[in-house]
Write an enzyme that holds these catalytic residues in place. Sequence first.
Site, PDB file in Angstrom:
ATOM      1  N   ASN A  89       0.860  -1.251   0.209  1.00  0.00           N
ATOM      2  CA  ASN A  89       0.037   0.212   0.418  1.00  0.00           C
ATOM      3  C   ASN A  89       1.093   1.134  -0.263  1.00  0.00           C
ATOM      4  OD1 ASN A  89      -3.241   1.158   0.851  1.00  0.00           O
ATOM      5  ND2 ASN A  89      -0.532   1.815   2.794  1.00  0.00           N
ATOM      6  N   TYR A 154       3.497   8.801 -11.461  1.00  0.00           N
ATOM      7  CA  TYR A 154       2.682   8.437 -10.178  1.00  0.00           C
ATOM      8  C   TYR A 154       1.473   6.837 -11.637  1.00  0.00           C
ATOM      9  CZ  TYR A 154      -1.190   7.039  -6.467  1.00  0.00           C
ATOM     10  OH  TYR A 154      -2.136   6.634  -6.023  1.00  0.00           O
ATOM     11  N   LYS A 158       1.301   3.056 -10.804  1.00  0.00           N
ATOM     12  CA  LYS A 158       0.578   2.358 -10.962  1.00  0.00           C
ATOM     13  C   LYS A 158      -0.011   1.262 -12.066  1.00  0.00           C
ATOM     14  CE  LYS A 158      -0.272   3.971  -6.429  1.00  0.00           C
ATOM     15  NZ  LYS A 158      -0.084   3.135  -5.494  1.00  0.00           N
TER      16      LYS A 158
HETATM   17  P1  NAP Z   1      -0.746   8.743   2.793  1.00  0.00           P
HETATM   18  O1  NAP Z   1      -1.907   9.203   3.603  1.00  0.00           O
HETATM   19  O2  NAP Z   1      -0.029   9.674   2.297  1.00  0.00           O
HETATM   20  O3  NAP Z   1       0.142   7.883   2.928  1.00  0.00           O
HETATM   21  C1  NAP Z   1       1.058   7.143   3.224  1.00  0.00           C
HETATM   22  C2  NAP Z   1       1.956   6.167   3.717  1.00  0.00           C
HETATM   23  O4  NAP Z   1       2.603   5.282   3.247  1.00  0.00           O
HETATM   24  C3  NAP Z   1       2.682   6.256   4.946  1.00  0.00           C
HETATM   25  O5  NAP Z   1       1.638   5.410   5.408  1.00  0.00           O
HETATM   26  C4  NAP Z   1       3.290   6.856   4.583  1.00  0.00           C
HETATM   27  O6  NAP Z   1       4.445   6.642   5.801  1.00  0.00           O
HETATM   28  C5  NAP Z   1       3.513   5.349   3.529  1.00  0.00           C
HETATM   29  N1  NAP Z   1       5.157   5.771   3.087  1.00  0.00           N
HETATM   30  C6  NAP Z   1       5.154   6.838   1.935  1.00  0.00           C
HETATM   31  N2  NAP Z   1       6.354   6.288   2.026  1.00  0.00           N
HETATM   32  C7  NAP Z   1       7.087   5.603   2.655  1.00  0.00           C
HETATM   33  C8  NAP Z   1       8.284   4.831   2.462  1.00  0.00           C
HETATM   34  N3  NAP Z   1       9.776   5.149   1.447  1.00  0.00           N
HETATM   35  N4  NAP Z   1       8.628   3.204   2.524  1.00  0.00           N
HETATM   36  C9  NAP Z   1       7.798   3.330   3.523  1.00  0.00           C
HETATM   37  N5  NAP Z   1       6.890   3.686   3.704  1.00  0.00           N
HETATM   38  C10 NAP Z   1       6.269   4.637   3.432  1.00  0.00           C
HETATM   39  O7  NAP Z   1      -1.952   8.475   1.131  1.00  0.00           O
HETATM   40  P2  NAP Z   1      -2.798   7.243   0.963  1.00  0.00           P
HETATM   41  O8  NAP Z   1      -3.570   8.189   0.123  1.00  0.00           O
HETATM   42  O9  NAP Z   1      -3.352   6.219   2.030  1.00  0.00           O
HETATM   43  O10 NAP Z   1      -2.618   6.121  -0.050  1.00  0.00           O
HETATM   44  C11 NAP Z   1      -2.020   5.329   0.214  1.00  0.00           C
HETATM   45  C12 NAP Z   1      -1.775   4.253  -0.775  1.00  0.00           C
HETATM   46  O11 NAP Z   1      -3.411   4.515  -1.656  1.00  0.00           O
HETATM   47  C13 NAP Z   1      -0.880   5.132  -2.155  1.00  0.00           C
HETATM   48  O12 NAP Z   1      -0.897   3.206  -2.686  1.00  0.00           O
HETATM   49  C14 NAP Z   1      -1.518   5.737  -3.080  1.00  0.00           C
HETATM   50  O13 NAP Z   1      -1.349   5.491  -4.185  1.00  0.00           O
HETATM   51  C15 NAP Z   1      -3.071   4.534  -2.938  1.00  0.00           C
HETATM   52  N6  NAP Z   1      -3.742   5.417  -2.855  1.00  0.00           N
HETATM   53  C16 NAP Z   1      -4.684   6.753  -2.911  1.00  0.00           C
HETATM   54  C17 NAP Z   1      -5.709   7.786  -3.214  1.00  0.00           C
HETATM   55  C18 NAP Z   1      -6.107   8.533  -2.490  1.00  0.00           C
HETATM   56  O14 NAP Z   1      -7.423   9.250  -3.025  1.00  0.00           O
HETATM   57  N7  NAP Z   1      -5.860   8.935  -1.182  1.00  0.00           N
HETATM   58  C19 NAP Z   1      -6.387   7.110  -4.216  1.00  0.00           C
HETATM   59  C20 NAP Z   1      -5.895   5.808  -4.925  1.00  0.00           C
HETATM   60  C21 NAP Z   1      -4.868   5.112  -4.593  1.00  0.00           C
HETATM   61  P3  NAP Z   1       6.088   7.671   6.268  1.00  0.00           P
HETATM   62  O15 NAP Z   1       5.685   8.861   5.418  1.00  0.00           O
HETATM   63  O16 NAP Z   1       5.859   7.721   8.200  1.00  0.00           O
HETATM   64  O17 NAP Z   1       6.524   6.685   5.322  1.00  0.00           O
END
Ligand code: NAP
Length: 251
Positions: A89, A154, A158
């Site tokens: 994730n 991105y 994906k």
């Molecule tokens: P988020 O709130 O920014 O959370 C991202 C998480 O990933 C955090 O726990 C962060 O913790 C961790 N992370 C980031 N870079 C990392 C690294 N290099 N190593 C280890 N951990 C890392 O993002 P989110 O919106 O929940 O998104 C989660 C996933 O869903 C992502 O893959 C995103 O592309 C996908 N997604 C999100 C949405 C949306 O609308 N939110 C839509 C489609 C897809 P740290 O910063 O402490 O490392």
Amino acid sequence: MSELKTNNKIAIVTGGSRGIGYAIAKTFVEHNIRTIIIARNETALIKASNDLGKLADYRVCDVAQLSEIPDLVNAIDEQYGRIDILVNNAGINLKKPVTEVSDEEYQKIITINQTAVFSLSREVTKIMIRQGKGSILNISSMAAQYGLPNVIAYSASKTAIEGMTRAMAVELSPQGIRVNCIAPGFIETPMSSKALDDDPERKNRVLSRTPMGKLGQPQDIGEAAYFLCSDKANFITGEVICVDGGNSIGF
Ligand code: NAP
């Protein structure tokens, strides 16, 4: 009682300290799955792990440090004796016009969102082959369902993991390993608020092409992730499931 309780399953959720990953971890522990969350910021991990309760554990790891991944996975295997579920994730985004994205910026997104997914899946697969069973779930995006402007790296990352999902599902089915993918729509998290809050035009476009007319909640992804990783989905593999309020099929 969940069918998973008796199975004593162990799950890894990368990026489980907040947003979608936290909601997935929360759903897993609610179904009695011991869940190890991974991220970079230890303070956030400790808080999330405490909030999740006694079935949660955490490891600090920057998944961009690919050489650390084998040791990370082996340490979890040594401590818990098995790994039943991997949720890839963790992800980052970068919103910039194509012409302004440097090679370094492009590569950084590819490393975290794509190459680390491969490295983690490869290492966990070795353990799942030993077990004769396992479930891997990748988290994609609407950026892999249609063309979104200003997110070139991105979108590439994906789209790649959707291909990896199918390739690994085919290759690993004989070993009892299922590989699926969720493509979330626009979900209320720190990541989406960074991309949408200062861009009302983009936010309006998102909402106007989402038949349900709202952003999703992280828990919406948590529930779908639990289903796909549970034995209830035993005959589902290689699928990309959009959990998006209809965004991907919206007019
Ligand atoms: P988020 O709130 O920014 O959370 C991202 C998480 O990933 C955090 O726990 C962060 O913790 C961790 N992370 C980031 N870079 C990392 C690294 N290099 N190593 C280890 N951990 C890392 O993002 P989110 O919106 O929940 O998104 C989660 C996933 O869903 C992502 O893959 C995103 O592309 C996908 N997604 C999100 C949405 C949306 O609308 N939110 C839509 C489609 C897809 P740290 O910063 O402490 O490392």
